[in-house]
Scaffold this motif. Structure first.
Motif, PDB file in Angstrom:
ATOM      1  N   LYS A  95      -1.671  15.770  -3.685  1.00  0.00           N
ATOM      2  CA  LYS A  95      -1.248  15.343  -2.343  1.00  0.00           C
ATOM      3  C   LYS A  95      -0.725  13.906  -2.367  1.00  0.00           C
ATOM      4  O   LYS A  95       0.339  13.596  -1.834  1.00  0.00           O
ATOM      5  CB  LYS A  95      -2.458  15.431  -1.393  1.00  0.00           C
ATOM      6  CG  LYS A  95      -2.179  16.279  -0.174  1.00  0.00           C
ATOM      7  CD  LYS A  95      -3.422  16.477   0.623  1.00  0.00           C
ATOM      8  CE  LYS A  95      -3.175  16.020   2.052  1.00  0.00           C
ATOM      9  NZ  LYS A  95      -4.368  16.091   2.866  1.00  0.00           N
ATOM     10  N   LYS A  96      -1.516  13.069  -3.022  1.00  0.00           N
ATOM     11  CA  LYS A  96      -1.121  11.657  -3.132  1.00  0.00           C
ATOM     12  C   LYS A  96       0.182  11.525  -3.908  1.00  0.00           C
ATOM     13  O   LYS A  96       1.042  10.722  -3.577  1.00  0.00           O
ATOM     14  CB  LYS A  96      -2.209  10.872  -3.896  1.00  0.00           C
ATOM     15  CG  LYS A  96      -3.282  10.259  -3.039  1.00  0.00           C
ATOM     16  CD  LYS A  96      -4.047   9.268  -3.899  1.00  0.00           C
ATOM     17  CE  LYS A  96      -5.190   8.625  -3.170  1.00  0.00           C
ATOM     18  NZ  LYS A  96      -6.078   7.925  -4.092  1.00  0.00           N
ATOM     19  N   ARG A 122       3.062  12.530  -1.776  1.00  0.00           N
ATOM     20  CA  ARG A 122       3.258  11.530  -0.721  1.00  0.00           C
ATOM     21  C   ARG A 122       3.977  10.320  -1.327  1.00  0.00           C
ATOM     22  O   ARG A 122       4.916   9.777  -0.766  1.00  0.00           O
ATOM     23  CB  ARG A 122       1.909  11.125  -0.104  1.00  0.00           C
ATOM     24  CG  ARG A 122       2.087  10.580   1.302  1.00  0.00           C
ATOM     25  CD  ARG A 122       0.778  10.159   1.959  1.00  0.00           C
ATOM     26  NE  ARG A 122      -0.304  11.104   1.781  1.00  0.00           N
ATOM     27  CZ  ARG A 122      -1.521  10.743   1.363  1.00  0.00           C
ATOM     28  NH1 ARG A 122      -1.794   9.490   1.072  1.00  0.00           N
ATOM     29  NH2 ARG A 122      -2.467  11.643   1.231  1.00  0.00           N
ATOM     30  N   ALA A 123       3.526   9.917  -2.506  1.00  0.00           N
ATOM     31  CA  ALA A 123       4.157   8.761  -3.164  1.00  0.00           C
ATOM     32  C   ALA A 123       5.625   9.053  -3.502  1.00  0.00           C
ATOM     33  O   ALA A 123       6.485   8.196  -3.388  1.00  0.00           O
ATOM     34  CB  ALA A 123       3.391   8.399  -4.428  1.00  0.00           C
ATOM     35  N   ASP A 173      -4.182  13.778  -8.274  1.00  0.00           N
ATOM     36  CA  ASP A 173      -4.279  14.136  -6.863  1.00  0.00           C
ATOM     37  C   ASP A 173      -2.866  14.526  -6.371  1.00  0.00           C
ATOM     38  O   ASP A 173      -2.036  13.660  -6.080  1.00  0.00           O
ATOM     39  CB  ASP A 173      -4.821  12.926  -6.085  1.00  0.00           C
ATOM     40  CG  ASP A 173      -5.031  13.224  -4.611  1.00  0.00           C
ATOM     41  OD1 ASP A 173      -4.318  14.112  -4.078  1.00  0.00           O
ATOM     42  OD2 ASP A 173      -5.898  12.580  -3.998  1.00  0.00           O
ATOM     43  N   GLY A 197      -3.816   5.294  -8.561  1.00  0.00           N
ATOM     44  CA  GLY A 197      -4.411   4.011  -8.214  1.00  0.00           C
ATOM     45  C   GLY A 197      -4.089   2.969  -9.284  1.00  0.00           C
ATOM     46  O   GLY A 197      -4.874   2.070  -9.541  1.00  0.00           O
ATOM     47  N   GLU A 226       0.829  -1.211   0.000  1.00  0.00           N
ATOM     48  CA  GLU A 226       0.000   0.000   0.000  1.00  0.00           C
ATOM     49  C   GLU A 226       0.862   1.258   0.000  1.00  0.00           C
ATOM     50  O   GLU A 226       0.521   2.277  -0.609  1.00  0.00           O
ATOM     51  CB  GLU A 226      -0.851   0.006   1.262  1.00  0.00           C
ATOM     52  CG  GLU A 226      -2.340   0.015   0.992  1.00  0.00           C
ATOM     53  CD  GLU A 226      -3.075  -0.081   2.311  1.00  0.00           C
ATOM     54  OE1 GLU A 226      -3.832  -1.050   2.465  1.00  0.00           O
ATOM     55  OE2 GLU A 226      -2.858   0.797   3.188  1.00  0.00           O
ATOM     56  N   SER A 268      -0.267   7.234  -7.360  1.00  0.00           N
ATOM     57  CA  SER A 268      -1.279   8.248  -7.061  1.00  0.00           C
ATOM     58  C   SER A 268      -2.462   8.169  -8.012  1.00  0.00           C
ATOM     59  O   SER A 268      -3.508   8.770  -7.768  1.00  0.00           O
ATOM     60  CB  SER A 268      -0.662   9.652  -7.070  1.00  0.00           C
ATOM     61  OG  SER A 268      -0.083   9.917  -8.326  1.00  0.00           O
TER      62      SER A 268
END
Ligand SMILES: NC(=O)c1ccc[n+]([C@@H]2O[C@H](COP(=O)([O-])OP(=O)(O)OC[C@H]3O[C@@H](n4cnc5c(N)ncnc54)[C@H](O)[C@@H]3O)[C@@H](O)[C@H]2O)c1
Ligand SMILES: [Zn+2]
Length: 361
Positions: A317-318, A321-322, A315, A263, A153, A261
């Motif tokens: 933010k994602k 983060r990734a 996205d 998915g 994840e 990000s």
């Protein structure tokens, strides 16, 4: 009082393996295995698409040469590089009586190669495996070099091992059935290898891009041969990615963040293509790359039918983060492999976070 005990081990046995690139070669796999690994039981791992096209006939061919084989199918797609599928697969291998001297054959794209290779590296503390890559991406990149693993994840390929295959069989004929979008994905890794390592190969691709098609077996076999030879030479010098091998991560820092990000709705090769362009924009901004070379890269990727622009609606933010958890990063400012010019790259270039943050608002 301190006591030291040294564990002295003999040097590793000589390791190494052959890579056979042969149109129509899939049919000769059972005979090759019978000759080189006589009496071994063969555990073929594949995905649902490849099973339908090739695995069942391959199993009959194993029967014909008197080799005992079993077939394991996982659902096609990146989602199979999961801890659940890994657990189910290793469970099925154990239940079917896999032994330390058995052979795992990974028949499929990079997903099957990474998953089956990781299962082979861990089940019973490691059994030998053979890569039979069937997607272009797997033929030119993932099947050679011994990186195997699954996703978490927290990010792609975060659980894995180095487990070199015992043999790699590349049959360019099977590319005829590959969905065109998957063929293009493989082209992204080919352009990456050329851009990172070899300006002559890059030039060759520029001159022949329109002729490199799924059905031009002769030409694609030539291209695969060049790409694999370049990758193999890098792996020989730096198996564990201490330095040089990192150059093959060109486009991948941003590429992996894009995949995660979105998915995983953006395919690996597409993400690498966009990643190479975005990272080269950073190289331009940092004054490392000149605009002509940048334009050549964008043009070749475009001619291969690959995306070169950041997708809209990402996205942010994602995405960031990734980027921060990309396992190749060790510090705060993200580190990149950046193109210096076509055929030469620099590894571990730290780019200040605000510059990176200009990529996706
Ligand atoms: N280990 C490494 O060094 C390394 C390097 C690059 C990429 N990878 C990994 O490889 C994966 C991507 O691999 P991929 O692009 O091959 O994806 P994939 O394995 O999902 O294959 C793509 C699709 O093509 C189908 N397919 C494969 N061969 C076919 C054929 N001959 N005919 C018809 N359909 C066929 C598959 O069923 C699948 O639907 C990613 O998980 C990536 O992280 C690993
Ligand atoms: Zn890749």
């Amino acid at each position: 009082m301190k006591k030291h005990i040294a564990v002295q081990l003999p040097p590793e046995p000589v390791r190494g393996y052959g890579i056979l690139i042969q149109p129509g070669g899939l049919a000769s796999l059972p005979a090759i295995i019978r000759k080189r690994w006589p009496g071994r039981r063969v555990f073929v791992v594949t995905d649902t698409n490849v099973a339908r096209l090739y695995a069942r006939s391959l199993q009959r061919a194993f029967d014909d040469v008197g080799l005992d084989s079993a077939l394991f199918e996982v659902p096609a797609g990146e989602a199979s590089k999961s801890i659940d599928i890994y657990y189910a697969l290793t469970g099925a291998l154990l239940e079917s009586g896999i032994k330390r001297n058995s052979l795992v054959v990974a028949l499929g794209g990079g997903v099957v190669g990474d998953l089956a290779g990781f299962a082979a590296s861990t089940v019973l503390r490691g059994v030998s495996f053979i890569q039979v890559p069937t997607s272009l991406l797997a033929q030119v990149d993932s099947s050679v070099g011994g990186k195997v693993g699954i996703d978490h994840e927290a990010g792609k390929n975060l659980i894995g091992a180095f487990h070199q295959p015992s043999f790699v069989l590349i049959d360019p004929e099977v590319l005829r059935t590959l969905p065109p979008v998957e063929f293009r994905n493989g082209l992204a890794e080919i352009v990456k290898i050329a851009a990172a390592l070899d300006k002559r190969f890059f030039r060759f691709l520029e001159q022949n891009a329109s002729r490199v098609t799924q059905t031009n077996t002769r030409l694609i076999a030539q291209v695969i041969h060049r790409a694999v030879a370049l990758k193999a030479a890098v792996v020989e010098k730096d198996e564990r990615e201490a330095g040089l091998r990192k150059s093959l991560n060109l486009g991948h820092t941003i590429g992996h963040a894009l995949e995660a990000s979105s998915g995983f709705s953006i395919k690996h090769g597409e993400a690498v293509s966009i990643g190479m362009v975005a990272e080269s924009q950073l190289a331009l901004a940092a004054g490392l790359l000149n605009p002509d070379e940048y334009n050549r890269l964008v043009r070749l990727l475009g001619r291969c039918g690959l995306p070169t622009q950041m997708p809209t609606g990402l996205d942010a933010k994602k995405f960031y983060r990734a980027l921060a958890v990309d396992k190749k990063n060790t510090g705060v400012d993200p580190a990149f492999v950046l193109l210096r010019r076509i055929g030469a790259s620099l590894i571990g270039v730290r780019i200040p976070a605000p510059m990176v943050q200009a990529l996706v608002q």
